[in-house]
Write an enzyme that holds these catalytic residues in place. Structure first.
Site, short mmCIF file in Angstrom:
data_model
loop_
_atom_site.label_atom_id
_atom_site.label_comp_id
_atom_site.label_asym_id
_atom_site.label_seq_id
_atom_site.Cartn_x
_atom_site.Cartn_y
_atom_site.Cartn_z
N LYS A 34 -10.22 -4.99 -4.12
CA LYS A 34 -11.29 -3.80 -3.45
C LYS A 34 -10.55 -2.42 -4.57
O LYS A 34 -11.99 -1.75 -5.04
CB LYS A 34 -11.96 -3.35 -2.59
CG LYS A 34 -12.53 -4.49 -1.98
CD LYS A 34 -13.39 -3.61 -0.86
CE LYS A 34 -12.80 -3.76 0.44
NZ LYS A 34 -13.12 -3.99 1.81
N LYS A 76 -4.59 -10.74 -6.58
CA LYS A 76 -5.98 -11.21 -5.42
C LYS A 76 -7.00 -10.15 -6.24
O LYS A 76 -6.21 -8.95 -6.38
CB LYS A 76 -6.45 -10.95 -4.16
CG LYS A 76 -5.32 -9.67 -3.32
CD LYS A 76 -5.56 -9.67 -1.94
CE LYS A 76 -5.43 -8.36 -1.63
NZ LYS A 76 -5.78 -7.99 0.10
N LYS A 129 1.11 -1.03 0.04
CA LYS A 129 0.00 -0.25 0.17
C LYS A 129 0.73 1.61 -0.11
O LYS A 129 0.88 2.19 -0.55
CB LYS A 129 -0.73 0.69 1.76
CG LYS A 129 -2.90 -1.16 1.25
CD LYS A 129 -3.08 -0.88 1.94
CE LYS A 129 -4.43 -1.47 2.15
NZ LYS A 129 -5.10 -1.47 3.34
P1 AMP Z 1 -10.63 -5.79 3.04
O1 AMP Z 1 -11.54 -6.20 1.94
O2 AMP Z 1 -9.34 -6.19 2.97
O3 AMP Z 1 -11.19 -5.81 3.97
O4 AMP Z 1 -11.09 -7.92 3.42
C1 AMP Z 1 -12.02 -8.37 4.68
C2 AMP Z 1 -11.66 -9.81 4.44
O5 AMP Z 1 -11.85 -10.47 2.98
C3 AMP Z 1 -10.32 -10.02 4.72
O6 AMP Z 1 -10.72 -11.45 5.67
C4 AMP Z 1 -9.86 -10.46 3.68
O7 AMP Z 1 -8.50 -11.10 4.17
C5 AMP Z 1 -10.38 -10.92 2.41
N1 AMP Z 1 -10.10 -11.29 1.80
C6 AMP Z 1 -9.88 -9.62 0.95
N2 AMP Z 1 -9.91 -9.84 -0.44
C7 AMP Z 1 -9.81 -11.64 -0.87
C8 AMP Z 1 -9.30 -11.79 -2.00
N3 AMP Z 1 -9.18 -11.90 -3.19
N4 AMP Z 1 -9.93 -13.50 -1.62
C9 AMP Z 1 -10.10 -14.17 -0.67
N5 AMP Z 1 -10.24 -13.47 0.00
C10 AMP Z 1 -10.31 -12.05 0.74
#
Ligand code: AMP
Ligand code: TRP
Length: 327
Positions: free
Chosen positions: A197, A194, A112
């Site tokens: 968002k 990956k 980041k």
């Molecule tokens: P975040 O979007 O970073 O707030 O992530 C929320 C949850 O989604 C966390 O537990 C992340 O590890 C999971 N997560 C985010 N991106 C992925 C992805 N591409 N595949 C699987 N899990 C994800």
């Protein structure tokens, strides 16, 4: 004491299938076995610049997405991080326990910070101390997350152990729960990254709120590998990623799926995958829209009250052990 779960997602951008398949889906499955806390982590979101109106709207949207996924407010506690001030206060304490070197080693920080280039906030560096505070305040046993959070979880464990050693047994040391399939859903436009968002290419992710046409178009444009047969194969990451999504959405075994696609090509895979995603997301989106503002604010208020009572008790113990007693 009942075993506890804590997890959260940031209200930045649009939650996508990776978030659902890697995290939310497991929260729903585990909530009946554990006393569960699911948080919308708005204080984490501001570690990178956010538009205030957008952040406020996303905070509520993410809470709706939790509820629509099947998190039941009758058994689980759903709340917004900033409603429970103890998170920020324990984060400060843990900022004084964590070492700068540990924070600088976090791959999420490095990634980041590279994207921000300049104006990297101190909060982006100390983000894992706030995440550790989230988890440790609730004496959490298990933290269901995707693969990308594994390193943060390991640091949380280290901080809990360090605090317990230096100040006396205070925190339960949590374990990560990372699913075997779905922990790392890759981007549709680039299977080496990956699904994220924040990626500027919208076509890499299926947002949980995408309409049917958008879903079809994005799967159609998804990158595939050379070769033509549709089967799980580590040497063909793009097709394997699509098949993993299909597996999780349909609940079929890899054997059933390979039999289904035998003799068929990538176009069939993409079409069937779009059908499966639409069949799942359309009713999901209807549930999101059916939750009234009043109901949502009641759930979040009650959730914060429940969370606060537990968090306050942990923070009281922390301060007492450290000699922070006030006037
Ligand atoms: P975040 O979007 O970073 O707030 O992530 C929320 C949850 O989604 C966390 O537990 C992340 O590890 C999971 N997560 C985010 N991106 C992925 C992805 N591409 N595949 C699987 N899990 C994800
Ligand atoms: N850092 C997590 C992510 O980006 C979100 C998060 C914040 C979290 N606090 C947490 C996840 C506590 C699990 C437990 O995905």
């Amino acid at each position: 004491m009942a075993k506890r779960i804590f997890s959260g997602a940031q209200p930045t951008g649009n939650l996508h299938l990776g978030n659902y398949l890697g995290a939310l889906r497991n929260w729903v499955a585990l909530q009946h076995e554990y006393e569960s806390f699911f948080c919308v982590v708005d204080l984490h979101a501001i570690t990178i610049p956010q538009d205030p109106a957008g952040l406020a709207a996303k905070t509520h949207e993410v809470a709706r997405l939790y509820l629509a996924a099947g998190i039941d407010p009758a058994v689980s506690t759903i709340f917004v991080q900033s409603d429970v001030k103890e998170h920020a206060e324990l984060a400060w304490v843990l900022n004084c326990v964590v070492r700068i070197g540990e924070l600088e080693r976090m791959t999420q920080f490095k990634d980041k910070a590279k994207k921000q280039r300049e104006n990297v906030s101190a909060g982006l560096l100390t983000y894992p101390a706030l995440m550790a505070a989230d988890i440790l305040l609730y004496q959490t046993d298990l933290v269901p997350v995707g693969q990308d959070q594994k390193q943060h979880l390991e640091l949380t464990r280290d901080l809990a152990e360090r605090f317990n050693r230096d100040f006396g047994e205070t925190f339960r040391v949590p374990n990560a729960f990372i699913p075997k399939v779905g922990a790392k859903i890759q981007a549709l436009d680039d299977p080496s990254k990956k699904m994220s968002k924040s990626d500027e290419n919208e076509n890499g992710r299926i947002s949980l709120m995408d309409d049917a046409d958008t879903i079809r178009r994005k799967f159609k444009r998804a990158v595939t590998d050379s070769g033509a047969d549709v089967r799980f194969d580590a040497a063909r990451p793009a097709v394997t990623n699509l098949l993993s999504i299909y597996q999780l959405l349909t609940g079929q075994t890899p054997e059933q799926i390979e039999a289904h696609f035998a003799g068929k090509g990538y176009a069939q895979l993409k079409g069937d995958l779009a059908d499966a995603a639409i069949a799942f997301l359309q009713p999901y989106q209807e549930r999101v829209r059916s939750i009234s503002d009043e109901e949502l604010s009641r759930i979040l208020r009650e959730g914060a009250d429940k969370a606060r009572a537990i968090a306050a008790e942990t923070l009281r113990q922390v301060k007492e052990r450290m000699g922070i007693v006030g006037a």
